[in-house]
Design a protein around this motif. Structure first.
Motif, PDB file in Angstrom:
ATOM      1  N   PRO A  81       0.785  -1.230   0.000  1.00 49.09           N
ATOM      2  CA  PRO A  81       0.000   0.000   0.000  1.00 49.09           C
ATOM      3  C   PRO A  81       0.823   1.290   0.000  1.00 49.09           C
ATOM      4  CG  PRO A  81      -1.015  -1.591   1.450  1.00 49.09           C
ATOM      5  CD  PRO A  81       0.293  -2.185   1.011  1.00 49.09           C
ATOM      6  N   ALA A  82       1.867   1.353   0.820  1.00 49.06           N
ATOM      7  CA  ALA A  82       2.672   2.576   0.880  1.00 49.06           C
ATOM      8  C   ALA A  82       3.371   2.837  -0.447  1.00 49.06           C
ATOM      9  CB  ALA A  82       3.687   2.481   2.013  1.00 49.06           C
ATOM     10  N   GLN A  83       3.791   1.789  -1.131  1.00 49.12           N
ATOM     11  CA  GLN A  83       4.453   1.967  -2.424  1.00 49.12           C
ATOM     12  C   GLN A  83       3.488   2.512  -3.469  1.00 49.12           C
ATOM     13  OE1 GLN A  83       6.811  -1.288  -3.941  1.00 49.12           O
ATOM     14  NE2 GLN A  83       7.643  -1.794  -1.912  1.00 49.12           N
ATOM     15  N   ALA A  84       2.244   2.034  -3.439  1.00 49.57           N
ATOM     16  CA  ALA A  84       1.247   2.522  -4.398  1.00 49.57           C
ATOM     17  C   ALA A  84       0.941   3.998  -4.158  1.00 49.57           C
ATOM     18  CB  ALA A  84      -0.022   1.686  -4.294  1.00 49.57           C
ATOM     19  N   VAL A  85       0.799   4.377  -2.894  1.00 44.13           N
ATOM     20  CA  VAL A  85       0.538   5.785  -2.575  1.00 44.13           C
ATOM     21  C   VAL A  85       1.707   6.656  -3.030  1.00 44.13           C
ATOM     22  CG1 VAL A  85       0.234   7.437  -0.695  1.00 44.13           C
ATOM     23  CG2 VAL A  85      -1.029   5.277  -0.673  1.00 44.13           C
ATOM     24  N   ALA A  86       2.931   6.194  -2.767  1.00 43.34           N
ATOM     25  CA  ALA A  86       4.110   6.956  -3.160  1.00 43.34           C
ATOM     26  C   ALA A  86       4.201   7.094  -4.675  1.00 43.34           C
ATOM     27  CB  ALA A  86       5.371   6.305  -2.605  1.00 43.34           C
ATOM     28  N   ALA A  87       3.883   6.017  -5.403  1.00 38.85           N
ATOM     29  CA  ALA A  87       3.918   6.072  -6.865  1.00 38.85           C
ATOM     30  C   ALA A  87       2.901   7.077  -7.390  1.00 38.85           C
ATOM     31  CB  ALA A  87       3.659   4.685  -7.447  1.00 38.85           C
ATOM     32  N   HIS A  88       1.740   7.131  -6.761  1.00 40.36           N
ATOM     33  CA  HIS A  88       0.719   8.108  -7.160  1.00 40.36           C
ATOM     34  C   HIS A  88       1.198   9.532  -6.885  1.00 40.36           C
ATOM     35  CE1 HIS A  88      -2.780  10.706  -6.046  1.00 40.36           C
ATOM     36  NE2 HIS A  88      -3.190  10.287  -7.236  1.00 40.36           N
ATOM     37  N   ASP A  89       1.774   9.730  -5.727  1.00 38.32           N
ATOM     38  CA  ASP A  89       2.218  11.073  -5.358  1.00 38.32           C
ATOM     39  C   ASP A  89       3.353  11.563  -6.239  1.00 38.32           C
ATOM     40  OD1 ASP A  89       0.282  10.972  -3.435  1.00 38.32           O
ATOM     41  OD2 ASP A  89       1.653  10.667  -1.745  1.00 38.32           O
ATOM     42  N   ARG A  90       4.123  10.634  -6.814  1.00 35.11           N
ATOM     43  CA  ARG A  90       5.181  11.004  -7.758  1.00 35.11           C
ATOM     44  C   ARG A  90       4.646  11.190  -9.181  1.00 35.11           C
ATOM     45  NH1 ARG A  90       7.979   6.786  -4.941  1.00 35.11           N
ATOM     46  NH2 ARG A  90       7.540   5.380  -6.700  1.00 35.11           N
ATOM     47  N   GLY A  91       3.365  10.937  -9.381  1.00 40.30           N
ATOM     48  CA  GLY A  91       2.779  11.094 -10.697  1.00 40.30           C
ATOM     49  C   GLY A  91       2.995   9.909 -11.619  1.00 40.30           C
ATOM     50  N   GLU A  92       3.395   8.758 -11.068  1.00 39.80           N
ATOM     51  CA  GLU A  92       3.696   7.590 -11.891  1.00 39.80           C
ATOM     52  C   GLU A  92       2.452   6.755 -12.204  1.00 39.80           C
ATOM     53  OE1 GLU A  92       8.158   7.131  -9.885  1.00 39.80           O
ATOM     54  OE2 GLU A  92       6.651   5.553  -9.615  1.00 39.80           O
ATOM     55  N   ILE A  93       1.466   6.783 -11.347  1.00 43.39           N
ATOM     56  CA  ILE A  93       0.223   6.046 -11.571  1.00 43.39           C
ATOM     57  C   ILE A  93      -0.952   6.939 -11.193  1.00 43.39           C
ATOM     58  CG2 ILE A  93       1.302   3.807 -11.121  1.00 43.39           C
ATOM     59  CD1 ILE A  93      -0.199   3.786  -8.421  1.00 43.39           C
ATOM     60  N   GLU A  94      -2.133   6.559 -11.704  1.00 44.30           N
ATOM     61  CA  GLU A  94      -3.361   7.263 -11.356  1.00 44.30           C
ATOM     62  C   GLU A  94      -4.105   6.472 -10.280  1.00 44.30           C
ATOM     63  OE1 GLU A  94      -4.536  10.170 -12.390  1.00 44.30           O
ATOM     64  OE2 GLU A  94      -2.838  10.536 -13.749  1.00 44.30           O
ATOM     65  N   LEU A  95      -4.557   7.173  -9.259  1.00 41.54           N
ATOM     66  CA  LEU A  95      -5.419   6.592  -8.241  1.00 41.54           C
ATOM     67  C   LEU A  95      -6.591   7.542  -8.008  1.00 41.54           C
ATOM     68  CD1 LEU A  95      -2.855   5.503  -5.461  1.00 41.54           C
ATOM     69  CD2 LEU A  95      -4.048   3.982  -7.049  1.00 41.54           C
ATOM     70  N   MET A  96      -7.797   6.996  -7.947  1.00 42.95           N
ATOM     71  CA  MET A  96      -8.937   7.812  -7.572  1.00 42.95           C
ATOM     72  C   MET A  96      -8.920   8.025  -6.064  1.00 42.95           C
ATOM     73  SD  MET A  96     -11.973   6.632 -10.187  1.00 42.95           S
ATOM     74  CE  MET A  96     -11.627   4.872 -10.285  1.00 42.95           C
ATOM     75  N   THR A  97      -9.581   9.078  -5.618  1.00 39.67           N
ATOM     76  CA  THR A  97      -9.513   9.490  -4.210  1.00 39.67           C
ATOM     77  C   THR A  97      -9.857   8.366  -3.228  1.00 39.67           C
ATOM     78  OG1 THR A  97      -9.958  11.797  -4.772  1.00 39.67           O
ATOM     79  CG2 THR A  97     -10.409  11.119  -2.504  1.00 39.67           C
ATOM     80  N   PRO A  98     -10.941   7.609  -3.425  1.00 34.44           N
ATOM     81  CA  PRO A  98     -11.239   6.533  -2.455  1.00 34.44           C
ATOM     82  C   PRO A  98     -10.174   5.446  -2.432  1.00 34.44           C
ATOM     83  CG  PRO A  98     -13.174   7.072  -3.777  1.00 34.44           C
ATOM     84  CD  PRO A  98     -12.010   7.747  -4.428  1.00 34.44           C
ATOM     85  N   THR A  99      -9.609   5.132  -3.594  1.00 34.31           N
ATOM     86  CA  THR A  99      -8.564   4.103  -3.642  1.00 34.31           C
ATOM     87  C   THR A  99      -7.340   4.571  -2.871  1.00 34.31           C
ATOM     88  OG1 THR A  99      -9.357   3.560  -5.858  1.00 34.31           O
ATOM     89  CG2 THR A  99      -7.270   2.573  -5.170  1.00 34.31           C
TER      90      THR A  99
END
Length: 231
Positions: free
Chosen positions: A184-202
């Motif tokens: 989970p922390a890696q996915a959040v970090a990837a989103h914050d770096r602009g590498e992946i898209e995550l919707m707000t609830p995800t």
């Protein structure tokens, strides 16, 4: 004049497992680029409620958890739980919160999944062929998010969690194009770096899950009704 967008009921499931080296992992699927809603976003398997998700035959195949789910979720609780299970099979090829009593080859199971995805077979017919038995005690209802007003689509989505069943998740190539068992922390970090898209609830769910070391601890916390989030 702005167009009124109907809010559709939907369900999604965070599938949790323990990785070999990374601790807690959650299944993320990348949505197809052709989607008008959430294109290319990484999401949990899920989708809109179908009319047949609440069929009596499906309810008769449950041997636990129906009353608790209906109490926790509220209106259409059973049907929404069934939608969550169905979508896990449609989008990831995984049978969640259920067991197959019939002997089905992997090739036949793949064929049934394709028939479901291409609307050539109903979920109820597939359930009967595989002779599925459901245990809704294996699902934890933990959040309810509604898409903000405006186009293109709006969903009132109930979020469930469950332990990932044996077997590997596979995208269907129609709605989903990539599988990631993500810490989970890696996915959040990837989103914050602009590498992946995550919707707000995800993103919010992943951020919460990042605080747990393993799947059992996370599921135990999510089973606690006091954690249900209704933004």
């Amino acid at each position: 004049m702005s167009r009124v967008v109907t809010v559709r009921d939907a369900a999604t499931t965070a599938l949790l497992r323990n990785g070999a080296d990374s601790g807690l992992e959650v299944l993320l699927l990348r949505r197809h680029a052709s989607h008008v809603f959430g294109a290319n976003a990484y999401v949990f398997p899920g989708g809109a409620l179908d009319a047949e998700d609440g069929e009596a035959d499906l309810r008769m195949r449950c041997h636990g958890g129906v009353e608790l789910i209906e109490e926790a979720v509220g209106d259409n609780g059973f049907a929404l739980a069934m939608a969550a299970i169905r979508e896990c099979f449609e989008e990831a090829g995984l049978l969640v919160a259920c067991t197959a009593q019939a002997e089905i080859t992997s090739a036949r199971r793949d064929a049934l999944r394709l028939a479901l995805n291409t609307q050539k077979a109903s979920w109820a017919a597939i359930v009967r062929e595989m002779d599925l038995r459901f245990n809704l005690d294996d699902l934890a209802f933990f959040a309810h998010w509604t898409t903000p007003a405006g186009p293109p689509k709006r969903y009132s989505t109930r979020f469930f969690a469950a332990a990932a069943p044996p077997g590997e998740a596979r995208c269907d190539g129609l709605e989903t194009t990539h599988v990631w068992w993500a810490p989970p922390a890696q996915a959040v970090a990837a989103h914050d770096r602009g590498e992946i898209e995550l919707m707000t609830p995800t993103r919010a769910t992943l951020e919460s899950l990042a605080g747990y070391a393993d799947a059992d601890t996370a599921l135990g916390a999510l089973m606690d009704a006091s954690t249900v989030r209704v933004p």
